[in-house]
Design a protein around this motif. Structure first.
Motif, PDB file in Angstrom:
ATOM      1  N   THR A  65     -25.125  20.041 -10.708  1.00  0.00           N
ATOM      2  CA  THR A  65     -24.566  20.908  -9.680  1.00  0.00           C
ATOM      3  C   THR A  65     -25.700  21.509  -8.880  1.00  0.00           C
ATOM      4  O   THR A  65     -26.857  21.461  -9.280  1.00  0.00           O
ATOM      5  CB  THR A  65     -23.737  22.042 -10.309  1.00  0.00           C
ATOM      6  N   VAL A  66     -25.376  22.066  -7.753  1.00  0.00           N
ATOM      7  CA  VAL A  66     -26.370  22.705  -6.904  1.00  0.00           C
ATOM      8  C   VAL A  66     -26.011  24.169  -6.765  1.00  0.00           C
ATOM      9  O   VAL A  66     -24.890  24.514  -6.420  1.00  0.00           O
ATOM     10  CB  VAL A  66     -26.408  22.047  -5.506  1.00  0.00           C
ATOM     11  N   VAL A  86     -31.180  22.548  -8.259  1.00  0.00           N
ATOM     12  CA  VAL A  86     -30.456  21.473  -8.923  1.00  0.00           C
ATOM     13  C   VAL A  86     -30.382  21.810 -10.411  1.00  0.00           C
ATOM     14  O   VAL A  86     -31.377  22.197 -11.015  1.00  0.00           O
ATOM     15  CB  VAL A  86     -31.176  20.129  -8.716  1.00  0.00           C
ATOM     16  N   PRO A 113     -33.021  16.366  -3.797  1.00  0.00           N
ATOM     17  CA  PRO A 113     -31.757  16.787  -3.178  1.00  0.00           C
ATOM     18  C   PRO A 113     -30.731  17.242  -4.210  1.00  0.00           C
ATOM     19  O   PRO A 113     -30.835  16.953  -5.407  1.00  0.00           O
ATOM     20  CB  PRO A 113     -31.290  15.507  -2.472  1.00  0.00           C
ATOM     21  N   GLY A 114     -29.728  17.924  -3.712  1.00  0.00           N
ATOM     22  CA  GLY A 114     -28.639  18.367  -4.581  1.00  0.00           C
ATOM     23  C   GLY A 114     -27.821  17.223  -5.127  1.00  0.00           C
ATOM     24  O   GLY A 114     -27.079  17.395  -6.094  1.00  0.00           O
ATOM     25  N   SER A 115     -27.966  16.028  -4.528  1.00  0.00           N
ATOM     26  CA  SER A 115     -27.217  14.864  -5.005  1.00  0.00           C
ATOM     27  C   SER A 115     -27.898  14.166  -6.178  1.00  0.00           C
ATOM     28  O   SER A 115     -27.402  13.140  -6.656  1.00  0.00           O
ATOM     29  CB  SER A 115     -27.047  13.859  -3.863  1.00  0.00           C
ATOM     30  N   ALA A 116     -29.035  14.692  -6.652  1.00  0.00           N
ATOM     31  CA  ALA A 116     -29.727  14.069  -7.784  1.00  0.00           C
ATOM     32  C   ALA A 116     -28.822  14.033  -9.011  1.00  0.00           C
ATOM     33  O   ALA A 116     -28.050  14.963  -9.247  1.00  0.00           O
ATOM     34  CB  ALA A 116     -31.004  14.831  -8.105  1.00  0.00           C
ATOM     35  N   VAL A 117     -28.928  12.949  -9.780  1.00  0.00           N
ATOM     36  CA  VAL A 117     -28.105  12.795 -10.974  1.00  0.00           C
ATOM     37  C   VAL A 117     -28.989  12.491 -12.168  1.00  0.00           C
ATOM     38  O   VAL A 117     -30.134  12.057 -12.027  1.00  0.00           O
ATOM     39  CB  VAL A 117     -27.049  11.675 -10.811  1.00  0.00           C
ATOM     40  N   PHE A 137     -32.535   9.997  -7.516  1.00  0.00           N
ATOM     41  CA  PHE A 137     -32.131  10.514  -6.200  1.00  0.00           C
ATOM     42  C   PHE A 137     -32.533   9.539  -5.113  1.00  0.00           C
ATOM     43  O   PHE A 137     -33.436   8.709  -5.287  1.00  0.00           O
ATOM     44  CB  PHE A 137     -32.761  11.885  -5.939  1.00  0.00           C
TER      45      PHE A 137
END
Length: 419
Positions: free
Chosen positions: A21-22, A27, A65-69, A89
């Motif tokens: 989550t961001v 992150v 980025p906030g989309s990192a998993v 990412f």
């Protein structure tokens, strides 16, 4: 070490072991095993990466980025394996952190950065389409076991030709609960902004704290780094002295301590690339010192651009870590070593400097595993010049006295004639 091969995380895989989550540009990454969380990190990170183009080199700033998993290579460890946190990412990029622990401390033992040069949006006009992986063991994130590592201040880690900058970090590995521990190990940079609580009142007069004894001149050590085929690619002979300011637990104040690096207790490691070389010196589990040398291929000159230290000494309230990636020391020519017998002080920041003695290094252009001819530092040249000037002055004085004596003797015979 730098490799142009795919990173073991498997970039094509985006399976998540936890949740991401961001929160306010941070992150949050969690590694889980079953229903338990073993690693949790809330952080901000950015990457400064230099790469080759047709017109030279270019440096880009890449944020995490906030989309990192969390990648499938992430693991809680066990069976001889280290815990790993891997964040994926962008188009084929990854950040990996592995952890190690002893009875009292845990730390980030290895940082790995993978970036994909075929990502034209991030790396425009790149000469290569390789997936590049760089890594370092000099990270500087150390905490007490069963506590949360906290560092709000920005801190940078040099890794190959890139710099990773972290900020707003709260992180814990080897977790015993599902959330971060309320007990914290605060980084040195944050402690400088924190006022220590006053000591409790006492009815007795405390004995003055002992003044540290100067350690004297350190012993010279010999260190080397070899590349993957076993060829020596970096050589160093030097005596080193660490000058660190830290908050003392016993004295309840900030003190400055000078400590010699002990060659017989120090091991060396590192990596070499065509334009960068890293030397990492590790003394037990208490001190880690990392040097980054960079080569300018246009001028064929190299210099020390980065220096970082991690120290976990017994009197420290928290492990000390700092780094600087914009230095300009130890300048030499490609194919030659750099030598400075005189004492030098390499200032890194307000809390850390490194004193060097009897130093000779060569990070590039080594032949047959031996130092080549040396470029001498200005201090050594000045020290040689002083005795030459003094010697010349004394010789001149002797000559003047001799001439005056001869002239005086000649005049003393002028008033007498032979009978």
């Amino acid at each position: 070490m730098t490799r142009t091969c795919p990173f073991v995380v498997g970039i094509a895989c985006f399976a998540i072991l936890g949740c991401v989550t961001v929160v306010q540009s941070q992150v949050t990454l969690e590694v889980t095993e079953g229903n338990s969380t073993c690693i949790k990190a809330e952080l901000s990170a950015s990457f400064s990466i230099t790469y080759d183009t047709a017109n030279g080199t270019r440096t880009v700033m890449v944020p995490l980025p906030g989309s990192a998993v969390v990648g499938v290579a992430s693991s809680c460890g066990g069976d001889g394996r280290s815990p790993w946190l891997v964040a994926l990412f962008g188009d084929g990029h990854a950040l990996g952190l592995s952890f190690s622990s002893n009875d009292t401390l845990y730390s980030v033992a290895n940082l790995t950065l993978q970036y994909n040069l075929s990502d034209v949006a991030t790396f425009p006009d790149a000469n290569s389409t390789d997936v590049v992986t760089v890594e370092t063991t000099s990270v500087g994130m150390v905490a007490r076991v069963n506590t949360t590592y906290r560092c709000i201040s920005a801190s940078s880690v040099i890794v190959g030709g890139a710099t990773v900058t972290f900020s707003n970090v709260t992180m814990e590995a080897y977790m015993t609960g599902d959330d971060l521990s309320p007990d914290e190990s605060v980084c040195t940079a944050d402690q400088s902004f924190t006022t220590a609580p006053p000591p409790p009142p006492s009815t007795t007069t405390a004995a003055p704290a002992p003044v540290p004894t100067p350690p004297g001149t350190p012993n010279q050590g010999s260190y080397s780094v070899s590349n993957s085929n076993g060829t020596v690619c970096l050589l160093a002979r030097m005596a080193l002295q660490l000058n660190i300011s830290y908050f003392s637990a016993s004295q309840n104040k900030t003190i400055q301590e000078v400590v010699n690096l002990l060659p017989n207790q120090t091991t060396s490691s590192g990596s070499c690339d065509p334009t960068s070389a890293t030397l990492v010196l590790t003394q037990g589990s208490a001190t880690n010192l990392s040097f980054l040398f960079t080569l300018n291929t246009t001028s064929n000159r190299y210099h020390l651009t980065g220096l970082s230290v991690v120290a976990a000494w017994s009197d420290m309230t928290a492990p000390f870590n700092t780094s600087n990636s914009s230095l300009d020391y130890l300048r030499g020519s490609l194919g030659r070593s750099y030598m400075c017998i005189s004492e030098q002080t390499l200032a890194v920041d307000q809390n850390f400097s490194l004193n060097t003695f009897q130093l000779q290094v060569q990070p590039f252009g080594i032949t047959r595993g031996q130092f080549t001819q040396a470029d001498e530092c200005q201090l050594d040249q000045d020290n040689m010049l002083i005795p030459i000037v003094v010697g010349a002055a004394l010789a001149g004085l002797v000559l003047i006295v001799l001439i005056a004596y001869l002239i005086g003797r000649k005049k003393s015979h002028a008033g007498y004639q032979t009978i």
